[in-house]
Design a protein around this motif. Structure first.
Motif, PDB file in Angstrom:
ATOM      1  N   ASN A 236      52.605  41.439  42.270  1.00 60.88           N
ATOM      2  CA  ASN A 236      53.614  40.461  42.663  1.00 60.88           C
ATOM      3  C   ASN A 236      53.110  39.485  43.722  1.00 60.88           C
ATOM      4  O   ASN A 236      53.786  38.510  44.021  1.00 60.88           O
ATOM      5  N   SER A 237      51.961  39.753  44.294  1.00 64.22           N
ATOM      6  CA  SER A 237      51.371  38.839  45.278  1.00 64.22           C
ATOM      7  C   SER A 237      50.331  37.914  44.645  1.00 64.22           C
ATOM      8  O   SER A 237      49.714  37.105  45.335  1.00 64.22           O
ATOM      9  N   GLY A 242      45.204  35.124  39.134  1.00 62.16           N
ATOM     10  CA  GLY A 242      44.777  35.541  40.473  1.00 62.16           C
ATOM     11  C   GLY A 242      43.891  36.782  40.383  1.00 62.16           C
ATOM     12  O   GLY A 242      44.037  37.600  39.476  1.00 62.16           O
ATOM     13  N   TYR A 243      42.965  36.929  41.322  1.00 62.69           N
ATOM     14  CA  TYR A 243      41.969  38.005  41.260  1.00 62.69           C
ATOM     15  C   TYR A 243      42.346  39.194  42.139  1.00 62.69           C
ATOM     16  O   TYR A 243      42.908  39.026  43.225  1.00 62.69           O
ATOM     17  N   LEU A 244      41.982  40.384  41.658  1.00 59.50           N
ATOM     18  CA  LEU A 244      42.169  41.613  42.426  1.00 59.50           C
ATOM     19  C   LEU A 244      40.825  42.336  42.485  1.00 59.50           C
ATOM     20  O   LEU A 244      40.208  42.585  41.453  1.00 59.50           O
ATOM     21  N   ALA A 245      40.351  42.624  43.707  1.00 56.19           N
ATOM     22  CA  ALA A 245      39.063  43.311  43.866  1.00 56.19           C
ATOM     23  C   ALA A 245      39.287  44.683  44.478  1.00 56.19           C
ATOM     24  O   ALA A 245      39.938  44.822  45.516  1.00 56.19           O
ATOM     25  N   LYS A 269      34.310  46.045  39.819  1.00 52.50           N
ATOM     26  CA  LYS A 269      35.757  46.287  39.878  1.00 52.50           C
ATOM     27  C   LYS A 269      36.545  45.054  40.328  1.00 52.50           C
ATOM     28  O   LYS A 269      37.334  45.089  41.277  1.00 52.50           O
ATOM     29  N   ILE A 270      36.290  43.969  39.630  1.00 44.96           N
ATOM     30  CA  ILE A 270      37.060  42.753  39.859  1.00 44.96           C
ATOM     31  C   ILE A 270      37.934  42.500  38.629  1.00 44.96           C
ATOM     32  O   ILE A 270      37.446  42.536  37.499  1.00 44.96           O
ATOM     33  N   PHE A 271      39.224  42.310  38.869  1.00 42.18           N
ATOM     34  CA  PHE A 271      40.180  42.123  37.787  1.00 42.18           C
ATOM     35  C   PHE A 271      40.939  40.810  37.989  1.00 42.18           C
ATOM     36  O   PHE A 271      40.917  40.230  39.064  1.00 42.18           O
ATOM     37  N   LYS A 272      41.606  40.384  36.913  1.00 47.51           N
ATOM     38  CA  LYS A 272      42.336  39.126  36.982  1.00 47.51           C
ATOM     39  C   LYS A 272      43.708  39.333  36.363  1.00 47.51           C
ATOM     40  O   LYS A 272      43.818  39.929  35.283  1.00 47.51           O
ATOM     41  N   ARG A 273      44.734  38.858  37.057  1.00 46.53           N
ATOM     42  CA  ARG A 273      46.081  38.968  36.500  1.00 46.53           C
ATOM     43  C   ARG A 273      46.192  38.080  35.268  1.00 46.53           C
ATOM     44  O   ARG A 273      45.785  36.921  35.291  1.00 46.53           O
TER      45      ARG A 273
END
Lengths: 275, 192
Positions: A236-237, A242-245, A269-273
């Motif tokens: 939700n942020s 947007g990327y999540l590491a 371990k990098i992901f993307k919404r």
């Protein structure tokens, strides 16, 4: 022979309840294996012999709790920790972030700030620091104070320099800090766009939207229920794309949101919404 | 549903342990189903093909570094990842931990042994191989205290005997075995 202290699961629950009732920190969904180990270690260093004594001091002495909090949360970090991750960030993420007029990054669980400084150096080298805002949060107020100071012990700098070079850094690393006695001060202009704040992932809400959320080696201390809660907070942020590491051994395997992310780099371990 | 896990084997090793570890894994009985956790002292930030090396001698077991909160399964050999401590939760899943090194080591053998025995108690079989420091001695003591099986590689067969010696001196109930005996012991486990 040293006497072995031990603590049962029920005792630990009692201790956690005392903490929640008196100070509002909720550790009930932390990974038990690691938490038990750290509580025992704390009892050993603080010379607390029984669970009764531990509860007594925690109830009556806020300063004792501050010490307890500092010891049982893991505050181990490094600059450019896992160079492969920073390499991937340079190659795969920063070029995409460059498209935004303002780049907002959240370091959730920033500990004493070493990974935040590393991010600032990457952004500086990519020419993006001017339009970046880096929010650095941690559960532990003592960590935030330390992170705000910009001071790193000098004797780690050799390792950090090696990490930096392995991550693909081409500059002279020593130009990023000033060395004095046993400490290194990270250059103030590199830190100019960091906003520090205390934030508890367990009890606090999201507070902005970010193009990149970094939360590395924090979720390993949470059980699956709490991990899932935090993944929802991160989801939700993040805007679409947007990327999540995460940390090198953390994954989205156990969250119901795993299909809402695509993998950018499986090893780092990098992901993307997704949209 | 995965079948429930009863016993567990946890092997710790440092300098000079890799050849022995390979010997033990290569000679596991083909129907061996007890999960094995391997904790070796390793360098961080250095590309390592430990998984590939172990897989080259052992094809019937699945060999992997566990992800955080992954469930422990039969017929698996799990390797503690570089730069993390490897712990076990009460629900028989793995937890990783990035706290301070213990005995200059992360992963630390003590940390894994103590965590495993807290969950598996007397069903723990701990094996400590060659190494040049003291890591593992406290962990072996915890295994003995819980009536688990604690086996140290015999010092005369260890390239670096300090680690097994520390464990043996700390506790009389630690069994000292040459690598062939360790292999035999694991075979006899599957017969029972």
């Amino acid at each position: 022979m040293k006497e072995k202290i031990d603590i049962s699961a029920a005792d630990l629950d009692d201790v956690l309840l005392v903490i929640r009732n008196n100070y509002g920190y909720d550790f009930s969904n932390y990974s038990r294996a690691s938490l038990i180990r750290r509580v025992l270690r704390f009892m050993d260093t603080a010379r607390i012999k029984t669970v009764y004594d531990l509860r007594f001091h925690l109830t009556n002495e806020p300063a004792f709790f501050a010490y307890f909090l500092q010891t049982i949360t893991v505050n181990v970090t490094e600059m450019f920790r896992d160079p492969a991750f920073y390499h991937s960030l340079r190659e795969k993420v920063l070029p995409k972030l460059a498209a935004y007029p303002i780049i907002k990054i959240w370091h959730a669980g920033c500990s004493s700030g070493e990974e935040v400084y590393s991010m600032c150096i990457l952004l500086e080298e990519a020419g993006l620091l001017n339009r970046a805002v880096i929010y650095a949060t941690d559960i532990n107020p003592a960590n935030i104070e330390k992170a705000r100071s910009g001071i790193v012990p000098m004797h780690y700098m050799k390792d950090y320099t090696a990490n930096y070079q392995q991550s693909g850094g081409k500059e002279d690393f020593s130009t990023y800090y000033t060395a004095r006695y046993e400490n290194a001060l990270i250059r103030k202009d590199l830190r100019r766009n960091i906003v520090f704040s205390q934030h508890n992932l367990v009890t606090d809400q999201g507070f902005n939207e970010f193009q990149l959320v970094c939360c590395r080696n924090v979720l390993i201390y949470f059980n699956k229920t709490l991990q899932n809660h935090v993944f929802h907070l991160f989801y939700n942020s993040l805007p679409p794309m947007g990327y999540l590491a995460l940390g090198m051994k953390e994954s989205l395997l156990f969250t119901d949101l795993r299909d809402k992310f695509e993998t950018v780099d499986a090893t780092a371990k990098i992901f993307k919404r997704k949209k | 549903m995965p079948t429930s896990i009863d016993h567990i084997i946890v092997i710790g090793g440092s300098a000079g342990s890799l050849p022995v570890l390979l010997q033990v894994l290569e000679n596991l009985p083909p129907n061996f189903s007890i999960p094995v956790i391997v904790v070796l002292h390793r360098l961080k930030n250095v590309a390592s093909d430990l998984q590939g090396i172990l897989a080259s001698v052992q094809q019937t077991q699945k060999i992997k570094e566990p992800e955080d909160k992954e469930a422990i399964k039969r017929r698996h050999v799990y390797i503690a990842p570089q730069n993390y401590h490897l712990l076990v939760e009460a629900d028989k899943t793995f937890s990783l931990d990035y706290s301070e090194p213990v005995h200059y080591s992360r992963p630390s053998i003590d940390v894994s042994f103590e965590s495993v025995v807290r969950v598996f108690g007397p069903k723990t079989i701990a094996i400590l191989l060659s190494g040049a420091n003291q890591d593992g001695a406290d962990g072996m003591e915890a295994v003995v205290a819980a009536n688990g099986v604690a086996i140290a590689q015999s010092p005369e067969t260890s390239e670096y005997p300090a680690m097994p010696v520390a464990a043996i001196e700390k506790n009389a109930k630690v069994k000292s075995m040459a690598p062939e005996k360790i292999v035999e012991y694991l075979h006899q486990l599957t017969v029972e």
